[in-house]
Design an enzyme around this catalytic site. Structure first.
Site, short mmCIF file in Angstrom:
data_model
loop_
_atom_site.label_atom_id
_atom_site.label_comp_id
_atom_site.label_asym_id
_atom_site.label_seq_id
_atom_site.Cartn_x
_atom_site.Cartn_y
_atom_site.Cartn_z
N TYR A 192 0.89 -11.52 12.42
CA TYR A 192 -0.28 -11.06 11.68
C TYR A 192 -1.57 -11.35 12.46
CZ TYR A 192 3.28 -11.65 8.00
OH TYR A 192 4.43 -11.63 7.27
N SER B 243 6.26 -8.77 -0.62
CA SER B 243 5.93 -7.46 -1.21
C SER B 243 6.48 -7.35 -2.64
CB SER B 243 6.48 -6.32 -0.35
OG SER B 243 5.83 -6.27 0.89
N PRO B 244 6.22 -8.35 -3.48
CA PRO B 244 6.78 -8.33 -4.84
C PRO B 244 6.14 -7.28 -5.75
CG PRO B 244 5.24 -10.15 -4.63
CD PRO B 244 5.39 -9.56 -3.25
N PHE C 232 2.08 -0.71 -5.20
CA PHE C 232 2.34 0.37 -6.15
C PHE C 232 2.42 -0.18 -7.57
CE2 PHE C 232 3.50 4.30 -7.84
CZ PHE C 232 3.70 5.27 -6.87
#
Length: 324
Positions: free
Chosen positions: A56, A201-202, A207
């Site tokens: 990152y 990415s829970p 979204f």
């Protein structure tokens, strides 16, 4: 916030952690001052588990996380990762050679501004380096006082077993959410071995916040611009499911993001989601999910809406991790 213990070596962390990737990678431009303020607010709200990686920003993300948490270093658990090749010389794009692991760890210690890394992950399995060599190198780093706990990311059951036989694996980190359910096949092995699970990415790349847009409306530097779940066809099906989840959440006085995080927490006490955000208000919303309880009827309704996950692959085929 309540704590959860990951693995059998005493790794205790907050029930919800914080994933810092989005500060430096994959979600478009960000503001460092806002990022630091968000990280510090997370700690104020009881979050003790913070996740970064060499990938990152090649040290930039670690530097920001380290600077934000320096005043409370002894109160938090810092996790970072090694394992990518930035030279373009390795066909797999990965590099977990022992000498490279040692180099990355020394860099991470410097960027984070700490004496020891609490959780050291292999970011991706390197097919050119036996996992036994990786685990053995981490074991040496633990013995040297440079790391405390060993973690794997996107590793399959055989790899986990082989690594664990050399040095105990405390956690496996892989994408897991109402949209992404493939990892559930790995949970029995982790529980057999006493390994905790960290869900990245829970919220389904955002979204499941209820704020998703079609992929074409995101900045070109934002991975959602090409994420299959945000493309025509898949987007419409995922949006419909999210709207139905939002109705259930509203009936409980919660948001759809809180419902999604509470669902993950309900899958086992050995699971810790690490949602990421650069926004304090969104952070506060996420943290409140730790206090949301779902009963059996809620879980049954969620299963009706998304029995097998969302629509669309989580990565392009060339980037899909292969689990062995």
């Amino acid at each position: 916030m309540r704590e959860r213990v990951l693995g059998q070596r005493g790794l205790a962390v907050s029930a919800l952690g914080y994933g810092a990737m989005g500060i430096s990678l994959a979600y478009g431009p960000s503001d460092e001052n806002e990022a630091i303020a968000t990280i510090r607010r997370a700690h104020e709200l009881g979050v003790t588990f913070f996740d970064t990686a060499e990938l990152y920003g090649r040290g930039e993300n670690e530097r920001i996380v380290g600077a934000a948490l320096a005043p409370v270093r002894d109160e938090v658990v810092l996790a970072t990762k090694f394992g990518f090749d930035f030279t373009g010389t390795r066909a797999s794009r990965f590099d977990s050679r022992p000498e490279r692991i040692r180099e990355v760890v020394d860099n991470s210690l410097r960027y984070l501004g700490v004496d020891v890394i609490d959780v050291l992950y292999q970011h991706r399995v390197d097919p050119a380096v036996p996992i036994e060599d990786v685990a053995g190198t981490v074991q040496e780093l633990v013995a040297a006082g440079k790391a405390r706990y060993f973690g794997l990311s996107e590793a399959g059951p055989n790899t986990v077993r082989r690594a664990h036989a050399v040095h105990p694996v405390s956690v496996l980190q892989t994408e897991y959410s109402l949209f992404e359910r493939d990892v559930e096949v790995l949970l029995p092995v982790l529980r057999e071995l006493g390994i905790g699970f960290v869900a990245y990415s829970p919220l389904g790349r955002g979204f499941l916040t209820g704020q998703a847009k079609p992929g074409a409306e995101y900045d070109s530097t934002d991975m959602r611009s090409f994420d299959a779940r945000f493309q025509p066809g898949n987007y419409d099906k995922n949006l419909e499911a999210t709207e139905r989840l939002a109705e259930l959440a509203a009936a409980k006085g919660a948001t759809v993001a809180q419902l999604a995080l509470a669902w993950l927490l309900a899958q086992g006490d050995d699971i810790v989601p690490i949602p990421g955000t650069r926004n304090v208000r969104r952070l506060e919303e996420n943290v409140a999910a730790a206090d949301l309880t779902l009963d059996s009827s809620d879980l049954a309704r969620i299963a009706e809406i998304l029995p097998h996950g969302g629509y669309g692959a989580r990565y392009p085929e060339t980037l899909q991790p292969s689990w062995d």
